[in-house]
Scaffold this motif. Structure first.
Motif, short mmCIF file in Angstrom:
data_model
loop_
_atom_site.label_atom_id
_atom_site.label_comp_id
_atom_site.label_asym_id
_atom_site.label_seq_id
_atom_site.Cartn_x
_atom_site.Cartn_y
_atom_site.Cartn_z
N ALA A 164 42.00 -11.84 -67.59
CA ALA A 164 42.03 -12.94 -66.62
C ALA A 164 42.95 -12.53 -65.47
N PRO A 165 42.55 -12.78 -64.22
CA PRO A 165 43.35 -12.35 -63.08
C PRO A 165 44.68 -13.08 -62.99
N SER A 166 45.65 -12.39 -62.41
CA SER A 166 46.93 -13.02 -62.08
C SER A 166 46.72 -13.85 -60.82
N VAL A 167 47.47 -14.93 -60.72
CA VAL A 167 47.42 -15.81 -59.54
C VAL A 167 48.83 -15.95 -59.02
N GLY A 168 48.97 -15.92 -57.70
CA GLY A 168 50.29 -16.08 -57.12
C GLY A 168 50.23 -16.19 -55.61
N CYS A 169 51.41 -16.15 -54.99
CA CYS A 169 51.50 -16.19 -53.53
C CYS A 169 51.07 -14.84 -52.97
N SER A 170 50.47 -14.85 -51.81
CA SER A 170 50.06 -13.60 -51.18
C SER A 170 51.28 -12.75 -50.84
N ILE A 171 51.09 -11.44 -50.84
CA ILE A 171 52.14 -10.55 -50.35
C ILE A 171 52.37 -10.94 -48.88
N LYS A 172 53.63 -11.00 -48.48
CA LYS A 172 53.96 -11.37 -47.10
C LYS A 172 54.03 -10.10 -46.26
N TRP A 173 52.89 -9.78 -45.65
CA TRP A 173 52.76 -8.56 -44.87
C TRP A 173 53.47 -8.70 -43.53
N LYS A 174 54.02 -7.61 -43.05
CA LYS A 174 54.64 -7.57 -41.73
C LYS A 174 53.54 -7.64 -40.67
#
Length: 184
Positions: A172-182
C-alpha cells in the motif's frame, strides 16, 4: 495536499549519495547499508504525517536494526521556505526523539530527485544488494494515531526482506505532504 508514492519498482538500484548528518558526520550510502537490507526514508520536521508517526518510525528502526536492516532518514525540503526544516532544527528533532539512525540533509535536493521521492514520509526498502523491495506505507494510520494492534506494514516488509531478500508483492502506498521543492 496529500501525495502518495508510486508502486514499488522491484530491483531498482538505490542511487548513491554523500550527505551531511545532524551528528556532524558526512555519510555515504555504502557506509550506511545494512547486511540484510537498508531503509532509506525521506522525512522532515514540519509535516503532520511525519509528526504523527515519528515515534513508530523510531521503534521500527530499532527493531529492524536487530534484524540486520540499517535505517537512514533524509530531509530534502526547502528550508528557506520552511525554516522548521532547517539543518539546525533537524538536529534538535533527532536529539529530542533519540533517532537511532543518521538524519541527513539534502540541501541541493539532488538525492530526492534521484530517488524520485514524492512525499514525507516516503519509504524505500532495499535488500542487501541495494535493490528496491518495498515502497509503501509505515502502517494504515496515515496522520492519525495507530489503533491498538495495527499491522506494521513497513516493519513486516523489511523483516521479510531481511529473511528472504524479497519484499511483499502487495504494498500500500505511503501518503504524506509533498516534498517542498525549491523554486528555480
Amino acid at each position: 495536499m496529500a501525495e502518495q508514492t508510486p508502486l514499488c519498482d522491484f530491483g531498482w538500484a538505490a542511487p548513491a549519495f554523500r550527505l551531511p548528518a545532524t551528528d556532524g558526520r558526512i555519510y555515504t550510502l555504502d557506509e550506511l547499508r545494512g547486511p540484510k537490507g537498508t531503509l532509506v526514508m525521506f522525512i522532515c520536521n514540519h509535516c503532520p504525517y511525519v509528526q504523527a508517526v515519528l515515534e513508530r518510525i523510531v521503534r521500527d528502526a530499532r527493531d529492524l536494526a536487530a534484524l540486520g536492516v540499517a535505517t537512514v532518514a533524509i530531509s530534502s525540503n526547502d528550508a528557506t521556505a520552511y525554516p522548521e526544516d532547517s539543518f539546525e532544527r533537524m538536529a534538535e528533532t533527532a536529539a529530542a526523539h533519540g533517532f537511532p539512525f543518521p538524519y541527513l540533509y539534502d540541501e541541493s535536493q539532488d538525492v530526492a530527485r534521484r530517488y524520485q521521492a514524492v512525499c514525507t514520509p516516503d519509504f524505500f526498502g532495499f535488500d542487501a544488494g541495494l535493490g528496491l523491495q518495498y515502497r509503501g506505507r509505515l502502517d494504515a494510520s496515515g496522520k492519525n494515531p495507530a489503533p491498538a494492534g495495527a499491522r506494521r506494514d513497513l516493519f513486516g516488509a523489511m523483516k521479510a526482506v531481511a529473511a528472504t531478500g524479497r519484499g511483499p508483492a502487495d504494498q500500500a502506498p505511503s501518503v504524506g505532504c509533498s516534498i517542498k521543492w525549491k523554486t528555480a
